[in-house]
Structures are given as C-alpha cells and as structure tokens.
Design a protein around this motif. Structure first.
Motif, short mmCIF file in Angstrom:
data_model
loop_
_atom_site.label_atom_id
_atom_site.label_comp_id
_atom_site.label_asym_id
_atom_site.label_seq_id
_atom_site.Cartn_x
_atom_site.Cartn_y
_atom_site.Cartn_z
N SER A 205 7.35 -37.86 -1.13
CA SER A 205 5.96 -38.18 -0.82
C SER A 205 5.40 -37.24 0.25
CB SER A 205 5.83 -39.63 -0.38
OG SER A 205 6.54 -39.85 0.82
N ASP A 206 6.26 -36.44 0.85
CA ASP A 206 5.79 -35.51 1.89
C ASP A 206 5.14 -34.27 1.29
OD1 ASP A 206 6.29 -36.93 4.15
OD2 ASP A 206 8.40 -36.34 4.23
N ASN A 212 3.24 -38.90 -6.14
CA ASN A 212 2.72 -40.26 -6.31
C ASN A 212 2.53 -40.54 -7.78
OD1 ASN A 212 -0.20 -39.89 -7.13
ND2 ASN A 212 -0.08 -38.62 -5.28
N LYS A 238 8.58 -44.41 -10.16
CA LYS A 238 7.24 -44.23 -9.61
C LYS A 238 6.14 -44.55 -10.62
CE LYS A 238 5.91 -43.08 -6.31
NZ LYS A 238 5.47 -44.09 -5.32
N ILE A 337 4.17 -28.76 9.19
CA ILE A 337 2.83 -29.27 8.90
C ILE A 337 1.82 -28.70 9.90
CG2 ILE A 337 1.39 -31.37 8.99
CD1 ILE A 337 3.83 -32.87 7.80
N THR B 201 8.93 -47.31 1.54
CA THR B 201 8.46 -45.93 1.68
C THR B 201 8.22 -45.32 0.31
OG1 THR B 201 10.73 -45.10 1.83
CG2 THR B 201 9.58 -45.47 3.90
N SER B 205 3.85 -44.39 -1.07
CA SER B 205 3.33 -43.04 -1.32
C SER B 205 2.20 -43.08 -2.35
CB SER B 205 4.46 -42.12 -1.80
OG SER B 205 4.96 -42.56 -3.02
N ASP B 206 1.99 -44.23 -2.97
CA ASP B 206 0.92 -44.32 -3.97
C ASP B 206 -0.45 -44.49 -3.31
OD1 ASP B 206 2.27 -43.89 -6.29
OD2 ASP B 206 2.94 -45.95 -6.45
N LEU B 211 1.17 -42.73 1.80
CA LEU B 211 1.99 -42.56 3.00
C LEU B 211 2.72 -41.23 2.99
CD1 LEU B 211 3.25 -44.35 5.39
CD2 LEU B 211 5.25 -44.42 3.93
N ASN B 212 2.65 -40.49 4.09
CA ASN B 212 3.50 -39.32 4.24
C ASN B 212 3.69 -39.04 5.71
OD1 ASN B 212 1.61 -37.11 5.16
ND2 ASN B 212 0.55 -37.88 3.34
N SER B 213 4.57 -38.10 5.99
CA SER B 213 4.99 -37.93 7.37
C SER B 213 3.91 -37.36 8.28
CB SER B 213 6.25 -37.08 7.43
OG SER B 213 6.01 -35.84 6.84
N LYS B 214 2.76 -36.97 7.69
CA LYS B 214 1.64 -36.52 8.52
C LYS B 214 0.93 -37.70 9.18
CE LYS B 214 -0.58 -34.32 5.28
NZ LYS B 214 -1.63 -33.56 4.55
#
Lengths: 530, 530
Positions: A205-206, A212, A238, A337, B201, B205-206, B211-214
C-alpha cells in the motif's frame, strides 16, 4: 483457546468474495468469470478431488500456462487437503519428469497441449494415479489414462464437506530453477502463504505502488514460478480484478493490457524489456500509467528509465524460491518519500527494504552486520514466517540453507545509509579478482545505461595474475559504439562511483542471450565460451 | 518445522524501525522521539520490568492519558512476557479498583496525576507489588510505596535478554465499558493482535482511507479503550508518524493537528462532533484534508455531512471490546468505487463490510442468514482470528458470547444489496413495539440531518398498548424548530424509507447528554427519566 482460527488458504476467499461477488477474473479478455462463480468452481473442484480419491498430503501437479484453471487449482488443491505442485513447464522434458517423480505427484491437472509431452513417455509416469485433463475446446485428448475431464470436476455441484486443515499442513511445493545442478524442491504451509499474503498486501500500500482494490492486475510471472510471487493470493484478498495472460505472447499481452485496462503487473526484467521494446507498446502503455514490480533479476537503471518514458512506475522486488518469495520491495520509506522525484529514481531500482515481518541482515564473513556505507559487501540472511523449512529429500542442501536459525540466501549485497539493500551478486556469480569482489550487477547496471546497449551480462574469466577478470557481453542497437561505452564507464570511475579495477577487460557483442526457464540471462553458456 | 517464527508483538518493530529509524513519535508536539529511540526505550523497559521481578503472565496495569509512555508500554509489557492491562481511567474510582483487583494486577505504570486517586485508598491496592510512577517534570510523588521511577527503568541500558514468547500467550487485557452491570474482562494473545494488525493495514489501503506510510496519525480513541482500535500497532507497522494527544482537550488537539500536520485519525462520533463545532476548527481542519475513521457509535449522516464541509473524509468502522476490535470498515468495495461520489456518501456512513479474514454473518432468530434487502433485521455473528476466547472469570458470560463456534455480538443489523451492513440497534437498546423492532439508529440518523439538531438519542418508553414506543431526545441550536423536524421525517415516510409506525411519539430537548467513559451517549439516564 477453543475458538481456534486456522490460517488456511480458503480464508482469503471469505471476506473477498462476500464483498466483491461481481468482481472479474479474466482469461486473456476472452473468458471472464465473477469472483462468486470462481468461488463456486473452486469449492466444486476441491470437493471433486476428494471424491476422486485425493487424500490429505497427496501431491497434485499442474501443467498449464497462466490460465483461470490454474488459478482455481491454486485454491482448490490446498483446500482439499492436498499439496499443489506447480510444475515448471519451461524445463526440458527430463526435468519435468524428474521433478514430478521426485515430488511423488499422484494426480495431475494438465492442459491439452501438454498431453503429448507426457503421452510419449507414458510408461515413465506410472506413479500418477489420475490425469485431470482440460481443453479450451471442451474435448480432451484420450491418450492419457486413467483420465478425467477437468470440466466435469469443476462443474460437479454435489459437494462434500471439505476437511478441516491444520494451518501448518503443506499447501504448495515446487522446484527451484537452479542454473547449477538438479532442481531443488521447496514447500510452504497454509500459514506461511497466508502470512506472506497479509504482509505483502500490507506493505504494497506504500508509494509508489499504493496497491488498492481499484487496481487491475495481470501478473507476468509464470504461475509455476514461486506462487507467481504470491499474486494469485494477494490480489484476490484485495478484491482486485485479476487478468490471466495465458501463454506469454507480447502482442496478446499488449492487447489484453489495453482491453482490460491493466494498471499493475510484475515480471522479470527480460519480459519488461520485451514489452517496452515492442513497436506497439508505447501507445498502449502510455495510456494505462502502469505500475510494475520487477524482480527475479536486477532492475537495471537503463531499463527503468526506458519504462519511465512510457509512464510506467517501476519498483524492484527481491526474493527467491526458498522464501515464498517476497523479502524486500523498493517501496518508499519516510526518507525517500521526502526526497524530490529525481533523487527517488535511485531507490526505485535498489533491491529495496524488508517488508513487514521480515528480519533481514547483511553479514560479512565474520557474521557481523556490514556498515550502511554502500560499499561493504555481505551475504543476505533472513528470518520471516514464510521460509521453506527444507529442501525436499535433501538434508545436505537444507543444512547449508539454514545456519543458526537464519536462512542464508547466498546473495551478496551492500546497504546504503537509509537501509536499502542493493544486490551486487549471487555468491556463485561473483567475480573474485586480486582477492576482492567485483560486483557484476553494479557493472551491468551502469553498462545498461550506455547508448546503444540493450541487454548486458558480466562474467568472470580465469586470469593467471588476478584469479578472475570481468568480461562484458552485450546485445546492441545500431547506435552502439564500443568507445562510447568505455567513455561512459570512465565517467563513473572519475566520479569515484566505481573502481577502475572493476572495468571489464573486454566487451563482446552477441546476437542474443540464452535465457533460463524463468527468463533470466543464463550465464553458464557465456562462461563456457570464454 | 524447526524454524518456527512466533507471531509476537516485537516483530512489528523489526522491519519498521530498521526501515524508518528517524520517523517521529510526537507527544502533543512538545516532546518528540525517533522510532530508533523509541525502540531502545521499549527494549530497555521490557528488560527492566523483568529485572524488577515481572514474570511471564503477570498483569502490568497502566493508568495514563494517551502519551508516548503509554505507547512504550503497549510494546514493552507484552515483550517482557507480561500482560498489559489498559485500565479505563474514565471509570469511577470504585470500578478502577474493581477491574484492577479482578485482573490481578501485580505492577502498575501510573502517571503522577493519577497517584492521588490511588493513594487515598492505598490499603485497597495491597495486591500491587510495585508502582512504576512517572511525571513529566521528572520528579515523582512519593505517596505510593513500593514505588520506582519509570524514567529509571526506561533509561536502563544494561539490558537482559528477553524471554522467548509463544504466540498464543496473552498479551493484553482490559474491561468492557458495558453500560449495564459490572465491566467484563477480555484478553488477547500476541498472535491475535498481530493478525488484527496485518488484516487492518491490508484493508485500510482501500479508498477512501488509502492508508500508507506517508500518513500522519493522531488516534483520538483512548489508549485504555480496545487497543485504541489497534492503531498503536498498525501505525507503527506502517512506519507512520505517530502523534499522541495526551489528555483530550479540543484546543490542544486542534493545535497539535495543525503543528504536526495530522492527516489521519479515528474517534467516536461525540469527539468528532466536538472537534468540528469548535470555532477554530474550520480553518485548521480544512488545510489538512483529514481522513477520519468513526466508530464506537453510529456515524450519523448529519455529522458526516458537516465534516465533509470541512474537507474531512469520514468512514465508519465497527467492532467491540470482545473483537480486538475491528470487524468491518466502510472502505469502498468494487461496486462503490464505480459509483459517483454523491451516491458513495450513503456507503461511507454504513457500518461497512468485513475486513480481510473476517467471516461475518447477519442471522435471524432461526439461525439463517437474512436476505440482502436492507430491511430484515438479524444479529451479527462472527469468526475471525482475533476474538477474545472468554470473559475473564465469567463462564456464564462466555457461554452466551460463544455459541456453535460463532461469537455473538448482540448487535442487530440489516444487509444491503452490496453486502454492506448497517447496525440498527444494540440488542439491549432495541425498541420492540407491537411485536416489531423499531431501529433506533436509523431514526437517530435521520433526525440528525434535520435543521437545528446537534445530537440525538432515541429510547423506548413503556407503553400499555404497544409494549414500547420511541421517544427522541435532542440537543439543539437556535435554528431548531420542532415542526420542521417532524416535517423532515415525514418526507422519509412518504419516500417509503421509514415506516410511519417508527416515528417518535415525542421529542424532548435536553441541554446536554451524559456520556459513557468512552464518549458515547449514555441511554441509561434517559430511560430512567421517561
């Protein structure tokens, strides 16, 4: 304690099929079924296998291209309690026979076009109890006995209850494509696959993948090869639209990408190379803004840059047959990032950082972690919940693989200041010159960006004085000019990025490279012709 | 089989701290530490606890606001082999004592400002072996004995090796905020928490959370409340910047959101209401484009719409203390993604769809699944890998909770054509009128969108003829007009969306609602004053 929930493969389907019953699984855009229908067929097939006589732990092999039937087997075989053996159909026939016999395959799901390959050596396969044959025409050949039509099994709705399965039961097995010696068998439990699936979806998801459920995936990693990197499981979990390419054929792949609006794929570098150098590619690919995970070989800078001009986001992934496979991905961590986009390019092509639940170290001969200096070379060793416990019937190989509780990958790498690893060599490919390693992958990476170079492989040539010296093999375009390539590399020497001592003694232009069964450049014939 | 990997909480830190050593954990923006420093402090604390005498299975309680120390305890206590008891500090003192005594707490980590609460009843707490006290000033009160300064433990770098922990060992325990009867204790193993973390987690992400690490997260779900919905674990696994709000105070929260550029949060409806009605809110929130998960109470349409005008994306989540907690999220499935944005609003406020690994059914009294008709009411029952095995020392309660291998939530819901559930009532809140259910949550949802209505609660009043009849309580703005509200509801009756028979017999304006310890409207006092 009584309400135990086993981490078994059927659980991937539970929420996903319920939430997305009309999501699509497409085979080359010419055959489509919904998740709901797929789920029914999977349960029918699992039940039919048991009615056919399949018992817990029996090996059920598949010989097929990447089709929707294969995807059904990915679920139904383990759900029946049996073990899915994904046979490498790119092997020469004797290795197909060797691995099937070594794995003790009892049942075989086989596409009609692979039947002749087996039928001409029928006597060898006496260990097979039943051939489960399918044909896209519906009419299956009768040269293999005892045989049964796959379609009959998958349409049999008189289902019996599936057995309870312990999560530590083996779900899959397959053989490494090892370029040296006989293939080695590895195997994975339901639990291992489930944890691999969860950790992969969690990490992907990063950015820049930002996985997604809106994504449309068409994996271009053969389904016989390390669970197609887990995509048959991650993508369905997913709830994504899943597109199967069948037999790999570039025009068909491009047509399917366009028709099904594919946004996400994964492949080895040579497939990416074939795709983007196809004359029709630019128009089709530029429209889709695809994201592509490249693994099974180093993602060279030149290739990544060419892909970028077509609007393709590439990231690297790393793993091996022994590791289910994913260990690292070059998804962006905090520090990346925060960089500007230009600087990020360097990180897209690195081997990446460990995904969730992966404990990864790069250690020197002394067993100590190497510093994060982008220079010191060490071996990658790992602990994760999805590592093969052993090589099948090979205690000696297993002993080498596992030492002190760590799986030893045999891959040599350096670490940068942000913890990204870059693989510089397979231990067995490494060139040792004057007592020091010359990292062939770094050389290949730099040579790949020189004008006129298509593909490149660097191998070691025996040398009386130095032990070994590097020789570069290249395939080229008309633009290629040897002196330009040397000048190009000299700039990196001047910049202090490579040692002068690493530069190849010689460049040889070849017409094409021999590839391994998984599409990587095979260095063996190159070494033999030095 | 020998290379077993236990799913223990320390594994969350492994890849995440390695990949993001300089990521930030901020306490109210006034104290910041890096992941790397956090990791050190966690390992120090876990080791110090053992040196202090903590043994495997011992309960270690925490009494604190949402601070960075609390976050340290979330990891260190389970990693020491002990069980983290997150004490509900919003309970009245007698319930704090009751739950700590019921849980057999042996060690207590306590913030200085909670010391007087305990010290005045010191004798009651004789079961506590050691008080671990901290103060932001560094100087801890000496009224609790035997005491030790938290800072000493967390700075002690003379670490001992932590014990191997089986993944099925209990890691956490806490008590339900049950509005009826005494609180019930639930507990969760390392494995349960890890699988909850991975599945959450993976699903988050949907869209629209993506959701992401940002993301920068500041959870506004108290850390004593069901693992703060798992965010102390999910957010660190994703390598996100983590902001702790301390004691909840709206101006401080808004200031921190602004300073730390928070993009993601989660909270109960009443906190969201307080935030967005604050006069300073609009400017601050509109800049951040926040995404907020709302749970622990129905996300009413009116509230979601008000939040939307501030650029806030809300989705609903659902779970309970017994379920670790996440069961469903109203993230978008395929069918919702394909809708236009206006239509999607209906789905953001539904209770959602099951997340990965959740097997969820809505069943009628006959035990059969209700149809997907948005009308037929049934009870939600679930199977997932993160359900409490039992109520602590309460076999009778446990028996009611678990029937036929399914956890019975006691929540009543309907299912729509796309599989989204909407909770219409808690079983015990349901109004039964003329032999039929009147779903109070649907009424509350519609009343919330009427002009001038702030908050609303509908309860059942005893009625000779019908058994029960609904009465609506509201808090209002000057714009409120009773006749307008009735007209507003009539439009829904005319549209066939609610039954005329459901309409409240009476509306009562109140100044404010009594809230439970977790910020939900407490219906008990309303019922008592009918």
């Amino acid at each position: 304690m009584e309400h135990r929930y086993e981490l078994t493969i059927d659980k991937i389907l539970t929420a996903s099929v319920r939430n997305n019953p009309d999501q699509i699984i497409s085979y080359q855009g010419k055959e489509s079924i919904t998740y709901e229908k797929f789920n029914e067929r999977v349960y029918n097939l699992a039940s039919s296998l048991i009615k056919l006589g399949v018992q817990k732990g029996d090996k059920v092999a598949v010989l097929d291209w990447d089709t929707n039937r294969y995807l059904e087997a990915y679920y139904a075989v383990p759900m029946s309690g049996a073990v899915l053996h994904t046979v490498n159909i790119r092997y020469p026939p004797e290795l197909i026979y060797y691995t099937m016999q070594h794995a003790d395959d009892r049942y075989v799901i086989i596409r009609d076009e692979f039947v002749p390959l087996v039928a001409q050596n029928k006597a060898l396969f006496s260990f097979v109890k039943k051939w489960i044959i399918y044909s896209e025409t519906g009419k299956v050949p009768e040269t293999l006995e005892p045989g049964v039509n796959y379609d009959t099994l998958v349409n049999d709705e008189a289902r019996i209850k599936l057995p309870e399965i312990n999560e530590n039961s083996i779900a899959t097995t397959f053989y490494t494509s090892g370029t040296t010696g006989l293939p080695k068998g590895v195997s994975f439990s339901h639990r291992q696959i489930m944890l691999h699936t969860l950790a992969a979806t969690s990490t992907l998801s990063d950015p820049p993948i930002s996985l997604n459920s809106k994504d449309v995936i068409m994996p271009l990693v053969p389904m016989f090869h390390v669970h197609s990197w887990g995509m048959p499981y991650t993508s369905i979990m997913k709830g994504m639209k899943y597109v199967l390419p069948g037999r790999y054929d570039v025009p068909t792949i491009l047509k399917t990408i366009k028709q099904e609006k594919v946004t996400l794929s994964a492949m080895v570098p040579s497939i990416l190379y074939m795709l983007i150098t196809n004359p029709d590619a630019s128009k089709i690919l530029a429209d889709n803004h695809m994201k592509i995970i490249v693994g099974g070989g180093t993602l060279l800078r030149g290739l990544a840059e060419k892909a970028r001009t077509l609007g393709i986001e590439t990231i690297a992934g790393y793993g091996m047959s022994e590791t289910a496979p994913i260990l690292t991905l070059s998804t962006f961590t905090k520090r990346i990032i925060e960089m500007d986009d230009q600087k990020r390019t360097d990180y897209r092509i690195k081997t990446g950082v460990p995904i969730s639940l992966v404990d990864l170290r790069v250690v020197g001969k002394d067993g100590k972690d190497v510093p994060r200096d982008s220079k010191t070379i060490g071996e990658i060793i790992v602990k994760t919940p999805w590592l093969t416990d052993e090589y099948v019937k090979d205690s000696e190989g297993t002993e080498k693989l596992w030492k002190n509780g760590w799986l030893h990958t045999g891959d040599l790498a350096v670490l940068d200041e942000y913890g990204y690893i870059s693989i510089v060599d397979r231990e067995r490919d490494a060139i040792k010159s004057g007592g020091e390693f010359i990292p062939t992958l770094i050389l290949e990476d730099l040579i790949s960006t020189a004008p006129g170079v298509n593909e490149v492989a660097v191998v070691g040539k025996k040398d009386e004085k130095w032990g070994e010296r590097p020789i570069a093999f290249v395939t080229v375009t008309p633009k290629f000019n040897m002196e330009e390539v040397k000048k190009h590399l000299d700039t990196y020497v001047e910049a202090g990025r490579v040692s002068k001592f690493w530069l190849p003694d010689e460049y040889r232009v070849v017409k094409e490279f021999v590839k391994t069964s998984t599409g990587k450049i095979d260095k063996k014939p190159l070494r033999e012709n030095l």
